[in-house]
Design a protein around this motif. Structure first.
Motif, PDB file in Angstrom:
ATOM      1  N   GLU A 409       6.795  -4.152   6.757  1.00 36.73           N
ATOM      2  CA  GLU A 409       6.814  -2.997   7.664  1.00 36.73           C
ATOM      3  C   GLU A 409       5.488  -2.254   7.652  1.00 36.73           C
ATOM      4  O   GLU A 409       4.976  -1.855   8.706  1.00 36.73           O
ATOM      5  CB  GLU A 409       7.948  -2.051   7.278  1.00 36.73           C
ATOM      6  CG  GLU A 409       9.310  -2.501   7.760  1.00 36.73           C
ATOM      7  CD  GLU A 409      10.360  -1.440   7.521  1.00 36.73           C
ATOM      8  OE1 GLU A 409      11.051  -1.077   8.482  1.00 36.73           O
ATOM      9  OE2 GLU A 409      10.493  -0.971   6.381  1.00 36.73           O
ATOM     10  N   THR A 410       4.933  -2.053   6.453  1.00 32.95           N
ATOM     11  CA  THR A 410       3.659  -1.338   6.353  1.00 32.95           C
ATOM     12  C   THR A 410       2.543  -2.124   7.016  1.00 32.95           C
ATOM     13  O   THR A 410       1.725  -1.570   7.766  1.00 32.95           O
ATOM     14  CB  THR A 410       3.316  -1.078   4.879  1.00 32.95           C
ATOM     15  OG1 THR A 410       4.348  -0.277   4.291  1.00 32.95           O
ATOM     16  CG2 THR A 410       1.990  -0.356   4.747  1.00 32.95           C
ATOM     17  N   LEU A 411       2.495  -3.426   6.756  1.00 34.37           N
ATOM     18  CA  LEU A 411       1.446  -4.254   7.352  1.00 34.37           C
ATOM     19  C   LEU A 411       1.562  -4.266   8.876  1.00 34.37           C
ATOM     20  O   LEU A 411       0.557  -4.165   9.591  1.00 34.37           O
ATOM     21  CB  LEU A 411       1.537  -5.678   6.794  1.00 34.37           C
ATOM     22  CG  LEU A 411       0.374  -6.620   7.118  1.00 34.37           C
ATOM     23  CD1 LEU A 411      -0.938  -6.062   6.577  1.00 34.37           C
ATOM     24  CD2 LEU A 411       0.635  -8.006   6.545  1.00 34.37           C
ATOM     25  N   MET A 412       2.794  -4.370   9.386  1.00 37.28           N
ATOM     26  CA  MET A 412       2.985  -4.380  10.836  1.00 37.28           C
ATOM     27  C   MET A 412       2.646  -3.025  11.442  1.00 37.28           C
ATOM     28  O   MET A 412       2.098  -2.945  12.541  1.00 37.28           O
ATOM     29  CB  MET A 412       4.418  -4.784  11.177  1.00 37.28           C
ATOM     30  CG  MET A 412       4.734  -6.239  10.891  1.00 37.28           C
ATOM     31  SD  MET A 412       6.280  -6.803  11.621  1.00 37.28           S
ATOM     32  CE  MET A 412       5.842  -6.860  13.370  1.00 37.28           C
ATOM     33  N   LYS A 413       2.982  -1.946  10.744  1.00 43.45           N
ATOM     34  CA  LYS A 413       2.661  -0.621  11.272  1.00 43.45           C
ATOM     35  C   LYS A 413       1.151  -0.436  11.375  1.00 43.45           C
ATOM     36  O   LYS A 413       0.643   0.127  12.352  1.00 43.45           O
ATOM     37  CB  LYS A 413       3.271   0.455  10.381  1.00 43.45           C
ATOM     38  CG  LYS A 413       3.023   1.874  10.885  1.00 43.45           C
ATOM     39  CD  LYS A 413       3.691   2.907  10.003  1.00 43.45           C
ATOM     40  CE  LYS A 413       3.397   4.319  10.502  1.00 43.45           C
ATOM     41  NZ  LYS A 413       4.029   5.354   9.653  1.00 43.45           N
ATOM     42  N   ARG A 414       0.427  -0.926  10.378  1.00 39.12           N
ATOM     43  CA  ARG A 414      -1.035  -0.814  10.423  1.00 39.12           C
ATOM     44  C   ARG A 414      -1.620  -1.621  11.573  1.00 39.12           C
ATOM     45  O   ARG A 414      -2.505  -1.145  12.290  1.00 39.12           O
ATOM     46  CB  ARG A 414      -1.625  -1.283   9.092  1.00 39.12           C
ATOM     47  CG  ARG A 414      -1.344  -0.345   7.929  1.00 39.12           C
ATOM     48  CD  ARG A 414      -1.973  -0.851   6.637  1.00 39.12           C
ATOM     49  NE  ARG A 414      -1.754   0.078   5.534  1.00 39.12           N
ATOM     50  CZ  ARG A 414      -2.233  -0.075   4.301  1.00 39.12           C
ATOM     51  NH1 ARG A 414      -2.964  -1.150   4.019  1.00 39.12           N
ATOM     52  NH2 ARG A 414      -1.997   0.817   3.366  1.00 39.12           N
ATOM     53  N   ALA A 415      -1.133  -2.856  11.757  1.00 41.41           N
ATOM     54  CA  ALA A 415      -1.620  -3.665  12.875  1.00 41.41           C
ATOM     55  C   ALA A 415      -1.244  -3.025  14.203  1.00 41.41           C
ATOM     56  O   ALA A 415      -2.009  -3.078  15.172  1.00 41.41           O
ATOM     57  CB  ALA A 415      -1.048  -5.078  12.782  1.00 41.41           C
ATOM     58  N   ASP A 416      -0.066  -2.392  14.257  1.00 44.08           N
ATOM     59  CA  ASP A 416       0.381  -1.726  15.478  1.00 44.08           C
ATOM     60  C   ASP A 416      -0.508  -0.535  15.796  1.00 44.08           C
ATOM     61  O   ASP A 416      -0.847  -0.282  16.960  1.00 44.08           O
ATOM     62  CB  ASP A 416       1.833  -1.286  15.302  1.00 44.08           C
ATOM     63  CG  ASP A 416       2.555  -1.100  16.630  1.00 44.08           C
ATOM     64  OD1 ASP A 416       2.301  -1.914  17.545  1.00 44.08           O
ATOM     65  OD2 ASP A 416       3.348  -0.160  16.757  1.00 44.08           O
TER      66      ASP A 416
END
Length: 452
Positions: A409-416
């Protein structure tokens, strides 16, 4: 006894409504365009978290981010009535709780076309069932590999570092290698880009932990020709005893040529893990692969990168050329993604026009370079559709962790957030996440898609 037919019909209708309301599974009746006509409480409970604005009015819209192929499946279904899809698995991203501490939720969706105007959807939570089935598939694969087709295997001894420790006739028969292969890592049997040094050691650690580790996919012979194979690695019982030679075997690898079963395996894989429109992996495959890679990262830290990208002004493309034109763009984008990234990278369609690429053992600079290469390639090509050429661009956001123990979730939020910055910066560009850039954006998570 009341013999009034109208009263009796009303009572039957009320009983039906009560049954639908109290049914132990989610039920949704919609118009053919997905507009919801009837929904029971279980369906509402399962679907409401997917709606950013909380306005649950259309089933296709509610599932667009997690099952983008659903609308197309209905449109392509040619029969007057019947089962459009049966037990389609939909993987959800749980909010609030790090995915490392919580199993991903999986919904099962069956969709029935009642007639030319109505659809009926059946929803249920199958998270625990999927977990048990995954364990059973692993056990079945292990037994099948050991008990069937015993004439098409190579038995390979590996040392503690995963290097071939000795040569025998079975290795030569299946792979074409000679004794010169001794001392090479077992990745010598994999095509270029199909694995990484870190993943080579991951499988040894998984064999240590579970008693065995298995995968299947393309392999390469000494002459460069490829074949489809399954490979099982298991630790040897006496591997912990003092070894006389550094190359003495600590693991046994069974490599089986299953090329004759490749078509059947591929059909099964595509039906479960492939996005039907674009040919890349679907959301389910992405989350399973990403969770596995991040779990490995927590045990043995290594760089991992994630790219989120989508087609710019995609609604404008659909408005101008219709959904078939938009589909043609997405199909071409899927082909370009497959051609650009490595075999080991996980390329998936995770939303309507949104794609994700997970890059194991890849630094931020490496991910930025390949994302920029893809952006340039897309910009220079157009899509032939009817009598027109559709030109389009993409925007991409890149995030990476190098030794950090991040949740998906954290990695995807950063990419988002990086993708949001690319959109806000004028589109047709690649941006990467950094703490400074994230603080400058200062955008609530729910608004990250606002400018897309």
């Amino acid at each position: 006894m009341n013999h009034d037919p109208h009263a009796q019909l009303g009572a039957e209708h009320e009983a039906l409504i009560q049954f639908l309301y109290l049914a132990p599974v989610g039920l949704v009746q919609t118009a053919f365009d997905g507009e919801i006509q009837m929904i029971n409480p279980i369906s509402a409970q399962l679907l409401m978290p997917l709606q950013r604005d909380g306005n649950l009015t259309n089933l296709f819209d509610a599932l667009e981010d997690v099952a983008p192929e659903l609308r197309q499946l209905c449109q392509a279904y040619g029969r007057a009535s019947g089962l459009v899809c049966d037990g389609l698995h939909i993987h959800l991203t749980p909010g609030g709780v790090p995915r490392a501490r919580r199993a991903p939720q999986v919904l099962s969706l069956s969709l029935l076309k009642l007639d030319g105007e109505r659809l009926m959807a059946v929803l249920s939570d199958v998270t625990e069932q999927v977990r048990r089935e995954h364990q059973l598939r692993q056990n079945d694969a292990w037994l099948n590999a050991l008990l069937t087709s015993i004439t098409d295997y190579a038995l390979i001894g590996l040392d503690r570092e995963g290097r071939v420790s000795a040569w025998n006739d079975t290795i030569g028969r299946v792979t074409g290698h000679t004794e010169a292969v001794i001392g090479s890592p077992y990745s010598v049997f994999y095509p270029q880009g199909a694995t990484t040094p870190e993943q080579v050691h991951d499988r040894l650690r998984e064999a240590d932990q579970n008693g065995w580790s298995m995968d299947e996919g393309p392999r390469v012979r000494f002459d460069g020709s490829q074949f489809w194979a399954s490979a099982i690695i298991s630790p040897l019982p006496d591997r912990d005893l003092p070894l006389d030679d550094q190359n003495d075997a600590a693991y046994c690898m069974v490599l089986r040529d299953i090329s004759d079963k490749h078509d059947t395996i591929e059909r099964r894989r595509k039906s479960v893990f492939c996005d039907h429109l674009t040919g890349v992996a679907n959301r389910r495959a992405f989350f399973e692969a990403a969770e596995l890679e991040l779990t490995r990262n927590r045990r043995q830290p290594r760089p991992i990168a994630l790219i989120l990208l989508d087609a710019d002004h995609f609604k404008r493309i659909n408005d101008c050329h219709g959904h078939p034109g938009g589909d043609a763009v997405l199909r071409q984008l899927g082909l370009l993604l497959t051609a650009t990234f490595r075999l080991v990278d996980v390329v998936a369609r995770v939303g309507g026009e949104e794609f994700a690429v997970l890059l194991p053992s890849c630094s931020l600079d490496g991910a930025l370079a390949v994302a920029e290469r893809l952006r340039t390639l897309v910009m220079r090509q157009s899509v032939a559709f009817d009598d027109a050429r559709i030109e389009y661009t993409i925007s991409a956001g890149v995030a990476a962790c190098d030794g950090e123990s991040l949740s998906l979730e954290t990695l995807m939020k950063r990419a988002d957030q990086a993708l949001y910055a690319a959109k806000a910066g004028g589109r047709n560009r690649v941006e990467h996440w950094s703490p400074l850039a994230a603080a400058a954006l200062d955008q609530p998570e729910g608004l990250l898609h606002a400018v897309r």
